[in-house]
Design an enzyme around this catalytic site. Structure first.
Site, PDB file in Angstrom:
ATOM      1  N   GLU A 262       0.836  -1.217   0.000  1.00 40.27           N
ATOM      2  CA  GLU A 262       0.000   0.000   0.000  1.00 40.27           C
ATOM      3  C   GLU A 262       0.865   1.260   0.000  1.00 40.27           C
ATOM      4  O   GLU A 262       0.758   2.123   0.868  1.00 40.27           O
ATOM      5  CB  GLU A 262      -0.961  -0.016   1.186  1.00 40.27           C
ATOM      6  CG  GLU A 262      -1.935  -1.183   1.137  1.00 40.27           C
ATOM      7  CD  GLU A 262      -2.990  -1.150   2.237  1.00 40.27           C
ATOM      8  OE1 GLU A 262      -2.884  -0.297   3.147  1.00 40.27           O
ATOM      9  OE2 GLU A 262      -3.927  -1.962   2.187  1.00 40.27           O
TER      10      GLU A 262
ATOM     11  N   GLU B 261      -3.877  -8.934  -0.275  1.00 39.97           N
ATOM     12  CA  GLU B 261      -4.541  -8.718   1.018  1.00 39.97           C
ATOM     13  C   GLU B 261      -6.035  -8.661   0.771  1.00 39.97           C
ATOM     14  O   GLU B 261      -6.505  -7.869  -0.054  1.00 39.97           O
ATOM     15  CB  GLU B 261      -4.034  -7.426   1.666  1.00 39.97           C
ATOM     16  CG  GLU B 261      -4.514  -7.222   3.095  1.00 39.97           C
ATOM     17  CD  GLU B 261      -3.809  -6.033   3.736  1.00 39.97           C
ATOM     18  OE1 GLU B 261      -2.565  -5.955   3.612  1.00 39.97           O
ATOM     19  OE2 GLU B 261      -4.497  -5.190   4.340  1.00 39.97           O
TER      20      GLU B 261
END
Length: 787
Positions: free
Chosen positions: A424, A503
């Site tokens: 991220e 994820e």
């Protein structure tokens, strides 16, 4: 010092049949620790007699106390931070003066500085990387030596989860001859593999620290998991010039290899002997030796069909794991990880993502032995930080060094199938900046290990245009967090893309896209286990997103996942209710969370007749539900993978689910209404432990009624005691709001349960563990100690 090494070394070379090899000594014991700063801690003459005596691995932060005012905040579990000093005194015999001596740290949290006898060896800011320092020329061989380490986690917040503090991984002292294999320089891979034959390629680098050239060759032996010699080879001799290095390469053929797989994780060993010939003789002398475990397997990702291992196409069913071990903090005995991974495997998990940092090396060894696939991840941020004092402060200077060192350390593990260079990353909205950084990280990975693909956990790539500006296509495997439909659309847009979910939520909306799309190689659920930190508000100290709770017990959401992932028959029941019913309803992420919660009991707070929503998770073709022996109907498996649901009018007694395949009962599950708390039952899966740091027995305490049914709302204070040859090392429960200390002998039960972790303090004997609480009959269990 180099000339002295040369004289002794040449004297040894003149003696037939003398073997000089490396010596590796654990440096875990007998440290002195100060939880404060001091100006003289690096000096050899400094007095540390008043410091605390400890052994490492050691995470001082986990001792607490928890406090809302601690600078780590909710991200760090409201645990303390600061500066810590470690000092170790040691001596070496005079005959070690002809050797090259180094110290190896598997991980120090964080911003570490290391000195030997007052000389500064170096600084490493990243707490998750392994590193070593050369001590040669800085040692006393007729007196005391002092290794001093300063750690600094005082600037906070520096992490989005609990990271620990101190020398929290293992330390070793390594002694080698002046001609040797440096750390992490042997690389073994299998470029060609099938069931009848495997080609093994071994590459290593040797260094010559002497001031004269040395003629060197390698004897290489390949051993199977039973220690049987499978093949040998000898490299052509090379002359390594003085104060220089040289590479050696060798290919070896193995017939009928045992392939490493998730089901049969066979491990081979490559034993490398560094040899020099005696002059005027056909004999040889071994001057260094290294044994490297590896696996023989072939895997690849295919853009159309996903993941393949040894010719078998299957889904990667992974979970993300943070590095803490709850009551043990960041300094985690290996048996804690082993118990957790055994439990995850029982749910169908076959892969681990090391979120979001390099793990301890022994964790990867464990994954090798247990047959888990691993995504080895390096960074949670690049140059744009997520916290004021996180890794973004050091990224430009240290990222390529930290990445390279980690890959060199990890590249022989057969479990590792992917390197992830970021999670991220907030640089990606700045396309040219991010692409420049990514290019460099991918180059480091491909240069250091050309055998493994590189991915990145992209965050909202449609917002930052990663699929349009070229960034995603710089990755060997395109990884994306959440938003499964987006990554599938990106594959449809460009079918040559190989894709994986890095994820994902553990829910049906996540599972169906993976199940129904062959191109989707797999997913890593957030998360495998509840973990300390990442709390949004006091008093919560841990995140509750795991398939397992912090003690390693399976949560209802874990059984839901098992109903999709397991092949063997299973069935599980739980009541779905609003969290207001139960003080423990919040899963730990925030006390204001209002998500419905699953309770695996038939003891609701309201014992009057009312409707209960009962969900049944099963991979069996049909399930029949019974209440007190009366059938409530049968439901077949749902094609959309949704649970089978019954609205049941509550009555005390027994709720039973019977699962059938083709009309035959294959498994069943039963819940009973609990009465008043009556006694404590102790159980353990660890009937035997050994007297070493990594060995721990989990002793589970359950508060039950007179019939042995767990009382779900029991919160009695349980006192543990260990008699014989052991101690209560720590206690814990699944309560993510509890501020009780872990280093204690008592713990309040949570949902009727808590756990004590037992360690041996002798090489043999037995440990009797008892648990007591006022008004309850005590329980006990015995653990044996064996070597």
């Amino acid at each position: 010092m180099i000339k002295h090494c040369l004289v002794v070394f040449l004297l040894c070379v003149g003696l037939n049949n003398i073997t000089i090899s490396r010596t590796i000594t654990s440096f875990d014991s007998d440290w002195r620790f100060l939880n404060d700063d001091t100006s003289g801690g690096k000096q050899i003459q400094f007095s540390d007699s008043a410091w605390q005596k400890i052994n490492v691995p050691h995470d001082w932060s986990i001792a607490g106390p928890f406090a809302e005012t601690n600078l780590t905040g909710g991200a760090g579990g409201f645990l303390p931070s600061g500066i810590g000093w470690y000092r170790k005194h040691f001596s070496l015999p005079p005959d070690a003066s002809n050797q090259c001596v180094s110290v190896e740290f598997d991980g120090v949290m964080a911003n570490s500085d290391v000195w030997i006898n007052g000389y500064h060896l170096g600084h490493r800011p990243y707490g998750y990387v392994s590193f070593s320092y050369d001590l040669t020329g800085r040692l006393n061989f007729n007196g005391d030596n002092v290794l001093a380490v300063r750690t600094d986690t005082s600037q906070q917040p520096a992490s989005r989860w609990y990271a620990g503090a101190g020398i929290y991984r293992h330390v070793r002292l390594v002694q080698k001859t002046p001609v040797h294999i440096p750390q992490w320089q042997t690389f073994v891979w299998t470029p060609q593999v099938n069931e009848t034959q495997a080609t093994i390629h071994l590459q290593t680098t040797l260094t010559n620290r002497l001031d004269t050239p040395q003629q060197i060759f390698l004897n290489i032996s390949i051993l199977d998991s039973n220690g049987k010699m499978m093949a040998t080879a000898q490299t052509p001799p090379q002359t390594i010039s003085n104060l220089n290095s040289a590479k050696f390469n060798q290919e070896i053929i193995i017939k009928n290899p045992k392939l490493w797989s998730c089901e049969q994780p066979d491990i081979y060993q490559a034993r490398v002997e560094v040899c020099t010939p005696f002059s005027n003789s056909n004999s040889q002398q071994t001057i260094d030796e290294e044994t490297v475990p590896f696996g023989i397997r072939e895997y690849h990702f295919d853009a159309a069909t996903g993941f393949w291992l040894n010719g078998k196409n299957f889904k990667i069913k992974g979970v993300c794991l943070h590095a803490d071990g709850s009551a043990f903090g960041a300094a985690i005995p290996l048996s804690v990880w082993e118990q957790r991974l055994v439990t995850l495997k029982s749910l169908g998990v076959n892969a681990i993502r090391t979120a979001h940092n390099p793990p301890a090396p022994e964790f990867l060894d464990l994954c090798d032995r247990m047959g888990f696939l691993v995504m080895d991840e390096f960074f949670d941020c690049w140059t744009v930080g997520k916290n004021p004092y996180d890794y973004h402060l050091y990224f430009k200077q240290w990222s390529k060094t930290d990445e390279r060192d980690t890959i060199l350390r990890d590249r022989n593990h057969p479990s590792i199938i992917l390197y992830s260079v970021g999670n991220e990353i907030h640089d990606t909205p700045h396309a040219e900046l991010a692409k420049g950084i990514l290019k460099g990280l991918v180059e480091v990975a491909h240069t250091t290990d050309p055998t493994r693909p590189v991915t990145q956990a992209l965050l909202r790539p449609n917002v930052s245009h990663d699929y349009d500006d070229g960034l995603a296509d710089m990755l060997d495997i395109v990884g994306q967090n959440y938003r499964e439909n987006e990554i599938l659309a990106a594959h449809d847009q460009k079918p040559s893309r190989k894709i994986i979910g890095t994820e994902n939520h553990p829910d049906r909306q996540t599972w169906i896209p993976l199940r129904d799309h062959p191109a989707y190689a797999g997913q890593f659920l957030w998360s495998g286990i509840d973990y300390l930190g990442e709390s949004r508000r006091w008093p919560v100290i841990a995140a509750g997103s795991g398939l397992l709770d912090r003690t390693g017990e399976i949560k209802p959401i874990g059984y839901q996942e098992a109903s999709w992932w397991l092949d063997q028959p299973m069935v599980y029941m739980a009541r779905r209710v609003a969290p207001a019913e139960h003080v423990s309803a919040d899963p730990g992420f925030t006390p204001l969370d209002s998500r419905p919660i699953l309770f695996p009991d038939w003891t609701p707070e309201n014992l009057n007749p009312h409707l209960e929503n009962v969900e049944v998770y099963s991979n069996c073709k049909e399930v029949e539900l019974f209440l007190n022996g009366k059938s409530l109907g049968t439901q077949e498996i749902h094609p959309d993978a949704s649970p089978r649901v019954w609205n049941v009018t509550y009555a005390p007694g027994t709720l039973k689910a019977i699962a059938r395949n083709d009309g035959k009962i294959v498994t069943a599950e039963e819940l009973r209404t609990a009465g008043a708390p009556a006694k404590i039952i102790l159980t353990t899966n660890h009937k035997k432990i050994s007297d070493d740091w990594d060995s721990v027995a989990f002793v589970h305490a359950e508060v039950v009624d007179k019939h042995g049914t767990i009382v779900p709302r029991a919160n009695d204070l349980i006192s543990f005691a260990a008699s014989g040859s052991g101690v209560v090392a720590a206690v814990d429960s699944a309560d993510n709001r509890s501020h009780e200390p872990f280093q204690s002998t008592q713990r309040h039960a949570f949902d009727g349960k808590c756990v004590a972790f037992i360690k041996a303090d002798a090489a043999s004997g037995r440990i009797k563990v008892t648990a007591s609480s006022p008004g309850l009959k005590s329980g006990s269990v015995v653990v044996q100690i064996s070597k």
